[in-house]
Design an enzyme around this catalytic site. Structure first.
Site, PDB file in Angstrom:
ATOM      1  N   SER A 290      92.267 -80.944  55.847  1.00 12.59           N
ATOM      2  CA  SER A 290      91.936 -81.104  54.433  1.00 12.59           C
ATOM      3  C   SER A 290      92.033 -82.563  53.995  1.00 12.59           C
ATOM      4  CB  SER A 290      92.834 -80.185  53.597  1.00 12.59           C
ATOM      5  OG  SER A 290      92.374 -80.062  52.282  1.00 12.59           O
TER       6      SER A 290
ATOM      7  N   ASP B 160      85.418 -93.972  59.847  1.00 14.40           N
ATOM      8  CA  ASP B 160      84.016 -94.325  59.599  1.00 14.40           C
ATOM      9  C   ASP B 160      83.852 -95.756  59.104  1.00 14.40           C
ATOM     10  OD1 ASP B 160      83.312 -91.823  60.397  1.00 14.40           O
ATOM     11  OD2 ASP B 160      82.396 -91.207  58.507  1.00 14.40           O
TER      12      ASP B 160
ATOM     13  N   LYS C 214      88.672 -78.639  58.038  1.00 18.81           N
ATOM     14  CA  LYS C 214      88.555 -78.018  56.718  1.00 18.81           C
ATOM     15  C   LYS C 214      87.835 -79.006  55.803  1.00 18.81           C
ATOM     16  CE  LYS C 214      91.149 -75.949  52.880  1.00 18.81           C
ATOM     17  NZ  LYS C 214      90.849 -76.932  51.820  1.00 18.81           N
TER      18      LYS C 214
END
Length: 413
Positions: free
Chosen positions: A311, A322, A336
């Site tokens: 989460s 990223d 999730k």
């Protein structure tokens, strides 16, 4: 005379219209239980991220459940749970009043209980320990990650939801709870009696490691994204920086998530101007959260992740990976990629409703996929005392990567 007849006719029509629009008789009024179902239905109808409602007629379900015989509040709760179950999406769920209060307390940073983070194994459905909290009764009793909890006060956990199991382990300070535990890899179970304590959910553990690395490394372990987590992480970074930390390891292993905003705020502590996460609502409209360029440090960073990283932890890990801010080390994360909002019902219960999904800055949808770390290192279960030590293989791999990065940085400076 004609005018009088016209007005008389108009008046008669108006009276008939008013009577026809008058409220139904009290006998047809909704009961408190029906109102609870209606409120739950309406909240999902307005907020749920899938406007097909799992490809079913959501209005038809409204009529079905309010017409069901409801004798008490529990009947209403069961009807709501059955209605939500038709969505086939486990994160949209009913929280009974005690569960809802406990969740609010947990995210606020303090509760009374035994200090266990738990989860349902997605493959077996068994109730398993993610990790005991440091200094908790569970840790003192030797309960370890991946242990199975078979019963709570004699009640089989196979009959309990995750929220129900957590609620049964919480309770007033000084009271006892009896757990039947099957340790990982063991064939025989054991009974453990725990005394509930008031547990301060300080989500951050930090230390300066000068023993297992060539350079001082700041180690920060974050156990959940509670309201006080951003402030505590910021304080840890500042303290470690003052003590000479030249690189950092952020440990998100077995961190099940928490408050989305806490995850955003912690990402901003590490990132320069950059996108943190994209969210996509039911209309397909994208929104984004960005860093403000106020990072507290630009020192090399490695992030530890595993299957218990979920989460908000995945939002943070994905943002750092990223954007090239950190290298991820460990095992693939939980996966999730959905965001829930909490809504309070009229009787003090609550609904957790999935309102959006999220994508990483590179537009990766990690739901049920997880995030694959840059360096995969498998790790057997460790005690809290072994985390961030020479016995922690994932931590040692992170130190090696940081050492290489520091050498490269100096060579190009």
């Amino acid at each position: 005379m004609k005018h009088r007849k016209f007005w008389l006719t108009l008046l008669t029509f108006f009276v008939v219209l008013v009577v026809s629009l008058a409220p139904a008789s009290p006998a047809l009024a909704f009961s408190d239980e029906q109102k609870l179902i209606l409120q739950s239905w309406r909240l999902v109808n307005q907020s749920y991220f899938d406007d097909s409602f799992n490809h079913q007629n959501w209005w038809f379900l409204r009529e079905k459940y309010i017409k069901r015989p409801l004798h008490n509040r529990e009947d209403a709760y069961q009807a709501i749970e059955e209605m939500l179950a038709t969505l086939e999406e486990p994160f949209t769920r009913l929280l009974r009043p005690e569960q809802y209060r406990n969740l609010q307390v947990s995210t606020a940073g303090e509760l009374s209980g035994v200090g266990l983070q738990i989860n349902l194994n997605p493959e077996t459905g068994n109730l398993e320990v993610i990790a005991p909290l440091a200094g908790s009764p569970a840790e003192a009793a030797g309960i370890a990650p991946h242990d199975r909890i078979l019963t709570i006060d004699g009640i089989s956990t196979e009959t309990l939801s995750l929220d129900e199991a957590a609620a049964r382990m919480r309770g007033p300070q000084g009271t006892q709870v009896l757990l039947t535990v099957l340790p990982e890899g063991a064939t025989s179970e054991k009974s453990i009696s725990l005394t509930r304590q008031r547990i301060s959910l300080s989500p951050v553990f930090a230390q300066l490691d000068t023993a297992t690395s060539q350079r001082p490394v700041g180690y920060i372990r974050l156990s959940q994204f509670s309201a006080n987590a951003p402030q505590e992480v910021a304080q840890a970074i500042q303290d470690l920086d003052q003590r000479g930390a030249q690189a950092y390891v952020l440990d998100l292993r077995n961190n099940p998530g928490g408050l989305l905003q806490a995850g955003i705020d912690i990402a901003r502590l590490w990132l320069p101007d950059s996108t943190i996460v994209y969210t996509v609502n039911r209309q397909g409209i994208q929104d984004s959260f960005t860093a403000m360029g106020n990072a507290l440090t630009n020192a090399p960073l490695a992030v530890l992740v595993n299957q218990g990283t979920a989460s908000a932890s995945e939002i943070l890990a994905g943002a750092l990976q990223d954007n090239g801010r950190a290298l991820l080390v460990g095992e693939k994360t939980f996966g999730k990629g959905l965001i829930q909002s909490l809504f309070e019902l009229a009787d003090g219960a609550g609904l957790a409703i999935t309102v959006a999904k999220y994508e990483t800055p590179n537009h990766k949808d990690i739901h049920k996929q997880g995030i694959v770390p840059d360096t995969v290192v498998h790790q057997d279960a460790l005690t809290f005392a072994q985390l961030g030590s020479s016995q922690d293989q994932q931590y040692q791999a992170a130190l090696q990567l940081l050492g290489d990065n520091l050498v490269l940085a100096k060579a190009h400076s």
